[in-house]
Design an enzyme around this catalytic site. Sequence first.
Site: not given
Ligand code: FAD
Length: 397
Positions: A141, A145, A148, A177, A256, A376
């Site tokens: 899924f 990005e 993003h 994943t 979730r 999630e």
């Molecule tokens: C092992 C693993 C497996 C994954 N599997 C999938 C998958 O199968 N498919 C998929 O699509 N994604 C997947 N993900 C991605 C995951 O969903 C994202 O990492 C997550 O949504 C957070 O995005 P980011 O890492 O870019 O952090 P960011 O969005 O860059 O956030 C960084 C920090 O800033 C904070 N932040 C951001 N905006 C705000 C705001 N407005 N106010 C306050 N704080 C804020 C966040 O809470 C976080 O603490 C996976 C991630 C991991 C680690």
Amino acid sequence: MAASPKLPAFDPADPLGIDDLLEPEDLAVRDTVRGWAADRVLPHIADWYEKGELPGIRELARELGGIGALGMSLEGYGCAGASAVQYGLACLELEAADSGIRSLVSVQGSLAMYAIHRFGSEEQKEAWLPRMAAGEVIGCFGLTEPDHGSDPAHMRTRAKRDAGGEWVLNGRKMWITNGSVAGVAVVWAQTEEGIRGFVVPTDSTGFSAPEIKHKWSLRASVTSELVLDDVRLPADAVLPEVTGLRGPLSCLSHARYGIVWGSMGAARSSFEAAVEYAKSREQFGRPIGGFQLTQAKLADMAVELHKGILLAHHLGRRMDAGRLRPEQVSFGKLNNVREAIDICRTARTILGANGISLEYPVMRHATNLESVLTYEGTVEMHQLVLGKALTGLDAFR
Ligand SMILES: Cc1cc2nc3c(=O)[nH]c(=O)nc-3n(C[C@H](O)[C@H](O)[C@H](O)COP(=O)(O)OP(=O)(O)OC[C@H]3O[C@@H](n4cnc5c(N)ncnc54)[C@H](O)[C@@H]3O)c2cc1C
């Protein structure tokens, strides 16, 4: 004076008597999944984790399909049609083994299959769901990005229709994943009419999924980048029943929900390890479990563990009744993952130096939960969801 009714014995494994809420079929599902994980995952997981691999993932997927764990709560197309509570119990048992195994199942069933089941055409459902339910095809899924994550509305991946009506996809997805082992990817992309979902066979020209290595969390799980370089898809590759972020967000809400339960599995495993250790490890001439400070830790861990399981049950019953709101799922994920990580960290202190060893599961669970805390929807995103629901004020931007 009337004799007081005989009370059931106190069960340390179920101190609140939560099992009274379960039907015999629920217990059967739980036993099946627990037995499978005990045979197929627990004997190997420390080794897989240390090596940072999930060998035999295709075989594991087929076995999980065989016990009905893939797309478990979906109806038809070879899916088990289990209740939400049963699905939750399965997630708990899988994550008690390892969050990586639960992630494999969540992404397959609650993200990839759920998206096709809920928003796909009849042809898409027939083409993919039976094979995915059987574990013959693994799904992934792609929403996140490189630039993003929490803010998918601004994703850059684009799908354009060419003159002949075919779609052409370009972009990159990150942290996906199952990506490198998937036969099908559900990919979300910007189009002229808004964000749409696409069913992408992973053997499409221009599609690749390099694995992401050097992770310190979810090491026994395949995590990948998806690269879409002029990937051409037929007109009917789009999920017809949804436009906009509502599509991916509703899939995430379903996944979730599984995490609300699953995180309690990791917590339970760590708690059990801590109790056993506290009873057998002696310092100052007596078991450390006899010291009040250790008992305080264990009591607090048990309280949060079983409160969390009770919360998961409550949400499961609401989901089965069609009354579960996304804010309530945020409530559950926020609480249970946070408490689970806390339980694992406290368990680690009870095990002392042994707590950092892979011979015991607690550090593995604790580091896994660092990912679960973030994916999630991060802690902060769920706080904002609840904050908005409580105040009516949107603090996202
Ligand atoms: C092992 C693993 C497996 C994954 N599997 C999938 C998958 O199968 N498919 C998929 O699509 N994604 C997947 N993900 C991605 C995951 O969903 C994202 O990492 C997550 O949504 C957070 O995005 P980011 O890492 O870019 O952090 P960011 O969005 O860059 O956030 C960084 C920090 O800033 C904070 N932040 C951001 N905006 C705000 C705001 N407005 N106010 C306050 N704080 C804020 C966040 O809470 C976080 O603490 C996976 C991630 C991991 C680690």
